[in-house]
Design an enzyme around this catalytic site. Structure first.
Site, short mmCIF file in Angstrom:
data_model
loop_
_atom_site.label_atom_id
_atom_site.label_comp_id
_atom_site.label_asym_id
_atom_site.label_seq_id
_atom_site.Cartn_x
_atom_site.Cartn_y
_atom_site.Cartn_z
N HIS A 94 0.80 -1.23 0.00
CA HIS A 94 0.00 0.00 0.00
C HIS A 94 0.82 1.27 0.00
O HIS A 94 0.35 2.31 -0.42
CB HIS A 94 -1.05 -0.04 1.10
CG HIS A 94 -2.21 -0.87 0.69
ND1 HIS A 94 -2.35 -2.18 1.05
CD2 HIS A 94 -3.23 -0.59 -0.16
CE1 HIS A 94 -3.43 -2.68 0.46
NE2 HIS A 94 -3.98 -1.75 -0.27
N GLU A 106 -11.52 -11.15 -4.64
CA GLU A 106 -10.08 -11.09 -4.39
C GLU A 106 -9.59 -12.26 -3.55
O GLU A 106 -8.47 -12.25 -3.07
CB GLU A 106 -9.67 -9.75 -3.79
CG GLU A 106 -10.47 -9.29 -2.60
CD GLU A 106 -10.08 -7.89 -2.11
OE1 GLU A 106 -9.10 -7.31 -2.60
OE2 GLU A 106 -10.78 -7.38 -1.21
N ASP A 160 -4.82 -8.74 -4.20
CA ASP A 160 -5.06 -9.78 -3.21
C ASP A 160 -5.32 -11.13 -3.85
O ASP A 160 -4.91 -12.17 -3.32
CB ASP A 160 -6.24 -9.39 -2.30
CG ASP A 160 -5.79 -8.42 -1.23
OD1 ASP A 160 -4.72 -8.67 -0.63
OD2 ASP A 160 -6.46 -7.40 -1.02
N CYS A 188 -9.92 -3.83 -10.61
CA CYS A 188 -9.42 -2.59 -10.02
C CYS A 188 -8.07 -2.80 -9.34
O CYS A 188 -7.56 -1.90 -8.67
CB CYS A 188 -10.44 -2.01 -9.05
SG CYS A 188 -10.81 -3.10 -7.67
C1 PEP Z 1 -6.75 -5.53 -4.71
O1 PEP Z 1 -6.58 -6.31 -3.78
O2 PEP Z 1 -6.41 -5.77 -5.89
C2 PEP Z 1 -7.38 -4.21 -4.48
C3 PEP Z 1 -7.74 -3.44 -5.47
O3 PEP Z 1 -7.53 -3.80 -3.19
P1 PEP Z 1 -6.31 -3.35 -2.26
O4 PEP Z 1 -5.09 -3.17 -3.13
O5 PEP Z 1 -6.70 -2.08 -1.60
O6 PEP Z 1 -6.17 -4.49 -1.31
MG MG Z 2 -7.56 -5.99 -1.92
#
Ligand code: PEP
Ligand code: MG
Length: 592
Positions: free
Chosen positions: A194, A435, A459, A506
């Protein structure tokens, strides 16, 4: 001798040159030191003096944080002052000094005890203090051991420094003053951690996964951070500096060319329309994201309203934040995800420390267990939904029960608003993130209860391949083109088709050209990417034929391994983009 170039992973593109600001925010080693009876008064005095200096430092850091990030964020430092001024803590450390321990040793022992006790507590208030205790631990020990007093928010304006640190937490990232820091380099992390996602949102060039940059660099030395290539050039030669300056100019020109694409349609060479939406991580970015040419928001990560603070935002604050994003996008769809707190996104000091945070109390699990927090968010979302085409999305779904429980809480939140006589929208579509492998395998069961699927590849890859998305040592094993992942995405699309549900992606995969090509080939028609990637993905969409992508994806599904899938896709994409590449080559030769 340090090699001249350290290689890591490109997390957020861009090239910058500047001095290193080395941040070592870890508890320092404390040497064993037993003292004579006669030295006790001196050690007591050293402790008093260190506490005084730490409080002074915290006051100035607090002022700076208030200017940069606002009063709520700055309040963290009041908590830390109150820890240092706690009479019990002082008495306990003084007692240990009187047992012939040096001030640093005594302080270290007591802080370890306190941190352990707080971490084991079942009271949320005490758990929330664990992170603050750690910060106090580091700060006071650094003073007692006469170590440089590093601080991420404590740099003069215009320093134009490159922050080098072991692992930057999202909360530290949010505290960064962008008038001081122009780039980030970390030992840990990967493209999908993140910190990398936030750095991209903030538009800060970042290289992660450098493994040992913090032990190879010293504060103040000049480096080139080539975050596009994922390298950090140490002690650059004049020729390397000249080359970096030329690359900066070239990237600016390429950026301007991409910006011109904002008004163009995302349509393939054979006429297939692709919808490109933006991932919005910070509400402040919404206006910029809307200018990127994105057709709505495919993922708003609401947890960044929480990360970096000590308290949860109330209903009104959340309502305002969501409304700002919705209004920035006019009537376009805005998919807002409920809090995905946990994993590597934690509030300051909050949350229990878990041995396996990514398999722990995260996302929908936390929300369902904390109905007050969840219902407050759902009420804010239902109220904000009157301003546009809002869709609510649940993260980390594993079972149908989670969806049903969340839906029941949504209905309850609507009833609460109705009872209060507040305006809200009752029919907000409720969709889920796909995910986890469990969600894919049971997608047909889930489909009946939800309005849309959005595939979170960050994920999905992590949980399918059992590869920690934040572990730099495993970065080469984090392969979204592994046929297992491609097949899970393919399966999700089939189920979506059968049930007439929109399926989008996404995760970060959608923003990488080769993978965007693969996704379009698999049949995806909606992708959501970081605002700065919208034009780049659009360029790919406009340069390819969906039919060619489909043939390539079909072959990749049967490739057997990720490298084999990649080779197939790359060969096809390169052939498709040859005319674009030729134009870029011409552009480059004009620029240099
Ligand atoms: C993902 O897991 O691809 C996602 C878009 O959510 P995050 O990256 O916030 O876990
Ligand atoms: Mg995620």
């Amino acid at each position: 001798m340090t090699p001249a170039t350290l290689t890591g992973i490109s997390a957020s593109p861009g090239i910058v040159v500047g001095p290193v600001h080395l941040l070592r925010w870890v508890v320092p080693e404390v040497p064993q030191r037993v003292i004579d009876e006669s030295a006790v008064p001196r050690e007591l005095e050293r402790l008093r003096h260190a506490f005084e200096r730490a409080v002074e430092r915290l006051h100035s850091v607090r002022e700076r944080a208030e200017r940069n990030a606002g009063p709520a964020e700055a309040a963290i430092f009041d908590v830390q002052v109150s820890i240092i001024e706690d009479a019990d803590l002082r008495r306990r450390v003084e007692d240990v000094i009187r047992q012939n321990f040096s001030a640093e040793r005594a302080f270290d022992v007591v802080m370890l005890e306190w941190r352990e006790r707080f971490a084991r507590s079942t009271h949320a208030m005490m758990l929330e203090r664990v992170g603050d205790l750690m910060d106090v631990h580091i700060r006071v020990l650094s003073i007692l051991l006469d170590l440089p007093d590093y601080d991420p928010v404590d740099l003069p304006k215009g320093s134009n420094a490159i922050l080098v640190t072991h692992d930057l937490t999202p909360s530290l990232t949010l505290q960064l003053d962008r008038e001081c820091i122009i780039g980030i380099a970390t030992d840990a992390g990967t493209r999908t951690s993140h910190v990398a996602i936030l750095a991209r949102s903030l538009g800060l060039p970042a290289v992660v996964g450098l493994l040992d940059a913090t032990s190879r660099l010293t504060s103040g030395e000049k480096v080139i951070l080539d975050a596009t290539a994922g390298v950090l050039v140490v002690r650059p030669t004049p020729a390397e500096l000249k080359d970096a300056a030329a690359r900066v100019r070239l990237e600016r020109r390429e950026g301007e060319a991409l910006e011109r694409l904002a008004g163009e349609e995302a349509i393939t060479a054979d006429g297939v329309r692709v919808t490109l939406r933006a991932n919005v991580d910070l509400p402040d970015e919404a206006a910029g994201a809307a200018r990127s040419g994105a057709e709505g928001v495919g993922l708003m990560r609401t947890e960044f309203l929480v990360v970096g603070r000590t308290t949860m935002p109330d209903e009104e604050e959340q309502y305002q934040a969501y409304t700002n994003v919705i209004k920035a996008f006019g009537g376009q769809p805005v998919v807002i995800r409920t809090f995905d707190v946990g994993g590597d996104k934690l509030p300051v000091g909050g949350f229990p420390h878990e041995p396996n945070p990514f398999l722990g109390w995260r996302a929908i699990r936390m929300c369902l267990d904390e109905p007050e927090i969840f219902r407050t968010q759902l009420r804010a979302l239902l109220r904000a939904a009157v301003h546009g085409d809002v869709r609510i999305m649940l993260p980390l779904i594993v079972t149908l029960d989670e969806v049903r429980e969340a839906r029941a809480m949504l209905a309850e939140s609507a009833r609460e608003l109705a009872a209060r006589g507040v305006a809200y929208r009752a029919d907000v579509p409720l969709g889920i993130m796909i995910e986890t492998p469990a969600a894919v395998v049971t997608a047909d069961a889930l489909a009946k209860d939800v309005a849309f699927f959005s595939i979170g590849t960050n994920d999905l890859v992590q949980y399918t391949l059992a590869v920690d998305r934040g572990n730099a040592r495993l970065a080469t094993r984090f392969t979204p083109l592994h046929p297992a992942v491609l097949r899970l995405i393919h399966r999700t699309l089939q189920v979506g088709d059968e049930h007439g549900l929109e399926v989008s992606v996404c995760g970060e995969m959608a923003s990488e050209p080769l993978m965007a090509f693969a996704l379009i080939g698999l049949g995806l028609r909606t992708l959501s990417v970081a605002p700065r990637s919208v034009s780049r993905v659009k360029q790919i969409v406009r340069g390819i034929h969906a039919s060619v992508a489909a043939q390539a994806a079909l072959a990749a599904l049967d490739a057997g391994t990720a490298p084999a899938a990649e080779a197939i896709l790359r060969a096809r994409l390169t052939a498709e983009l040859e005319p674009v590449a030729e134009a870029v080559r011409r552009d480059r030769s004009r620029a240099t």
